[in-house]
Write a protein that holds these residues in place. Structure first.
Motif: not given
Length: 238
Positions: A63-66, A86-89
């Motif tokens: 989560q929160g990656g790129a 969904v994953l905040g990416r």
């Protein structure tokens, strides 16, 4: 953890964006004739298989990656939306075809203005700049018959040896290697590459050249437009 409600939202948003696309204009980009009709038959698989790919990808990225998506188009839309919603990416979606980017961005602006997903026209390496990513998506790029006709013909077994133009093949191979090298260089291990079975060798070669360990996951997911099986390559430092 993801929830069923989140995936239903991804499906709903994706369908809304697809409904807003100018399919007559999009069909002229992808098909020589009857483009809108061709897309009409593919839109349902785009949603279903795209979400299936997104669910599998969610098992391999944090989560929160790129993510950097190379040659991102219609088929990648559900995955891009899922990564962001969904994953905040963060997602960078690059495509060499400016008209396709414009059509998809117009549909996103109309149907999902709240979605932080936009397509950027241009070479993926230039679009990415110096940014690093924990995931690179590259599906049916190295097998594109318009960009690399020799590589595509060999990859799919469409070209007999007698038809191979060796100088052109060698030039295409070096261009492809340079692209794969630039993409792997932007991958921060541990990371993941989403690519087709026909293209994975380009990334395996570059990982080995950079002293990175790589391991292909067992699962494969069919794609909606080209039909190439897509899987995941896990990359880590040795």
């Amino acid at each position: 953890m993801t929830s069923p409600a989140q995936w239903r939202e991804v499906e709903q948003v994706t369908r809304g964006v697809l409904d807003a696309v100018d399919w007559h204009a999009m069909g002229e980009i992808y098909f020589h004739e009857d483009g809108a009709q061709h897309w009409s038959a593919r839109r349902q698989p785009v949603v279903e298989l795209g979400i299936q790919l997104a669910r599998r990808l969610a098992l391999h990225v944090p989560q929160g990656g790129a993510s950097l998506w190379v040659g991102a188009g219609v088929a990648e839309l559900p995955v891009l939306i899922a990564e962001q919603r969904v994953l905040g990416r963060a997602v960078t979606a690059a495509n060499l075809i400016a008209e396709e980017c414009a059509l998809l961005n117009a549909a996103l602006a109309q149907a999902a203005p709240q979605a932080a997903v936009r397509y950027e026209a241009g070479d993926a390496v230039q679009v990415a700049g110096e940014r690093r990513y924990d995931h690179v998506g590259c599906v049916s790029v190295f097998t594109d018959p318009e960009r690399w006709p020799m590589l595509s013909g060999v990859s799919y077994g469409r070209m007999a040896p007698v038809q191979l133009q060796l100088e052109q093949f060698a030039a295409e191979r070096e261009d492809a290697r340079a692209l794969a090298a630039a993409l792997v260089a932007r991958l921060t291990p541990p990371g993941c590459v989403t690519t087709s079975a026909e293209e994975v060798a380009w990334f395996l070669e570059q990982c080995d050249a950079l002293g990175l360990a790589s391991e292909a996951a067992d699962e494969l997911v069919e794609t909606a437009v080209v039909g190439d099986p897509v899987g995941f390559l896990k990359v880590r430092a040795r």
